[in-house]
Design an enzyme around this catalytic site. Structure first.
Site, mmCIF file in Angstrom:
data_model
loop_
_atom_site.group_PDB
_atom_site.id
_atom_site.type_symbol
_atom_site.label_atom_id
_atom_site.label_comp_id
_atom_site.label_asym_id
_atom_site.label_seq_id
_atom_site.Cartn_x
_atom_site.Cartn_y
_atom_site.Cartn_z
ATOM 1 C CD GLU A 199 -2.609 1.451 2.522
ATOM 2 O OE1 GLU A 199 -3.202 2.422 2.617
ATOM 3 O OE2 GLU A 199 -2.701 0.274 3.235
ATOM 4 C CE LYS A 206 -4.564 -17.576 14.179
ATOM 5 N NZ LYS A 206 -3.727 -18.796 13.510
ATOM 6 C CG ASP A 262 -0.986 -16.707 12.829
ATOM 7 O OD1 ASP A 262 -1.639 -16.251 11.868
ATOM 8 O OD2 ASP A 262 -1.439 -17.659 13.393
ATOM 9 C CG HIS A 299 -3.670 7.728 -0.142
ATOM 10 N ND1 HIS A 299 -3.728 8.282 1.097
ATOM 11 C CD2 HIS A 299 -3.762 6.198 0.172
ATOM 12 C CE1 HIS A 299 -3.969 7.381 1.929
ATOM 13 N NE2 HIS A 299 -3.858 5.998 1.727
#
Length: 395
Positions: free
Chosen positions: A92, A222, A296, A387
């Site tokens: 990004e 999660k 993770d 951006h």
């Protein structure tokens, strides 16, 4: 031959040693035969596949993510102290530049203070009875036998320590939330094994020999949950700083009073939609750091939850804190010892045992840097333009 009757093409495996360059090359050739895709870049890597057992199956190559460096970020923590350069893996555009700007602001204001407040990792078995009264009495039995349950759990691990067991009643069910400390490992597998041993001891010892399921889903592995926000999963870590009005104006083009007004609006918006985070974008920085350092990445579902608390001080400066309630990180085990991931942890001085709290504090400081930068950009009107400048790679 119709697609329904076409035999299943099995991915090649070497039953003697599946973690070699030849085995990976055989799978890339299989992909070419099956799909026509050539995997030239996927097949370009620098480490020995023999280090991968326990990390991945059917190893075929690598997915390379661009790595950027931000900083320095000055941290005045209990465990992390000094100026740190932060490795961030992302595709990004604008993200590294934005965090870099926030790090400069915090550093020029004296740095960010960080504290690990609490840490637990959970597994939550549920025991099943015929009625609520029996389930409640079982809960009393659990409380009375905690020391023996703790001893049974800890036979499976030299690191994990059972701290306490929370109890929750639904009809004839008794949910038990086992809370462990896990050293420098994230610990999900560790606590699963320990809790299984504890549950088997309970079944053998309790007169009713109760049925159970190892996870009743209130550990919310999660997945974000309000219980983790309140009671902690992983590490609860706080980053806080006092932003000087003159430095903020110079670097960001906004005032602390502007920020304070915006905080009221953002707070109301987050409350209205039931957001897991009343800040700006903790997931951005954390994900980039997780990918870089071998965490993770699925744990971002929990780790991004956070609460921002701020005050406009009498002298015009701005106290800004963010509390990460469920930060799940490790500096030992899992993916942290892989080649590039270890190097990125080495940049931070965080690889190995005894470094998890330090790494957690760095993560929290990075999140606060990102909050300051994005919030200021939105106020100053350069969120979209930045951006456009850094984040566009299309004509």
């Amino acid at each position: 031959m119709s697609s329904e009757s076409k035999p299943r093409a099995k991915i090649p495996r070497n039953k003697d040693n599946d973690y070699t360059r030849d085995a990976a090359a055989a799978r890339r050739e299989f992909v070419r035969e099956q799909t026509g895709a050539t995997l030239e870049h996927v097949g370009s890597y620098s480490f020995d596949p023999s280090m991968l057992p326990g990390n991945i199956e059917n190893f075929t190559g690598v997915a390379q993510v661009p790595l950027g460096l931000a900083g320095p970020l000055r941290i005045n923590g209990e465990h992390a102290r000094g100026d740190f350069y932060i490795p961030m893996a992302t595709s990004e555009g604008t993200l590294v530049a934005s965090y870099n700007r926030g790090m400069r602001l915090l550093s020029e204001c004296g740095g960010v203070k960080t504290t690990v407040v609490e840490q637990f990792m959970q597994r939550s078995p549920v025991f099943i009875f015929d009625d609520a009264l029996t389930a409640r009495e079982f809960g009393d039995w659990i409380t009375a036998h905690f020391d023996a349950i703790k001893a049974a759990a800890e036979t499976t691990t030299s690191v994990g320590k059972l701290q306490h067991i929370g109890q929750y009643a639904i009809g004839p069910l008794r949910y038990l939330r086992f809370n462990y400390s896990t050293g420098d490992a994230a610990g999900q597998n560790m606590v699963s094994k320990a809790t299984l041993a504890a549950c088997e001891w309970i079944v053998r010892t309790h007169p009713d020999k109760p049925r159970y399921v190892l996870s009743g889903n209130i550990d919310t592995d999660k997945k974000h949950s309000q219980i983790n926000t309140l009671l902690t999963r992983g590490k609860r870590v706080v980053a806080e700083a006092v932003i000087k009005n003159d430095v903020l104006k110079s670097l960001m083009g906004v005032s602390t009073q502007d920020l304070f007004r915006m905080r009221q609006i953002s707070q109301a918006g987050a409350f209205m939609v039931g957001s897991a985070n009343n800040g700006a974008h903790a997931a951005n920085g954390l994900t980039a750091m997780f990918i870089a350092t071998g965490q993770d990445v699925a744990n971002i579902a929990e780790s991004h939850a956070a609460t921002t608390y701020s005050q406009l001080l009498d002298n015009g400066d701005y106290y800004w804190s963010i509390t990460l309630t469920s930060l799940i990180v490790a500096t030992y085990g899992g993916g942290t010892g892989l080649a590039t991931q270890k190097e990125c942890l080495d940049i931070l001085g965080c690889y190995g045992k005894g470094k998890a709290d330090k790494f957690a504090e760095i993560c929290a400081g990075v999140v606060l840097a990102g909050e300051t930068s994005l919030s200021s950009a939105v106020l100053a009107g350069d969120w979209v333009s930045s951006h456009d400048q850094f984040g566009r790679n299309r004509p």
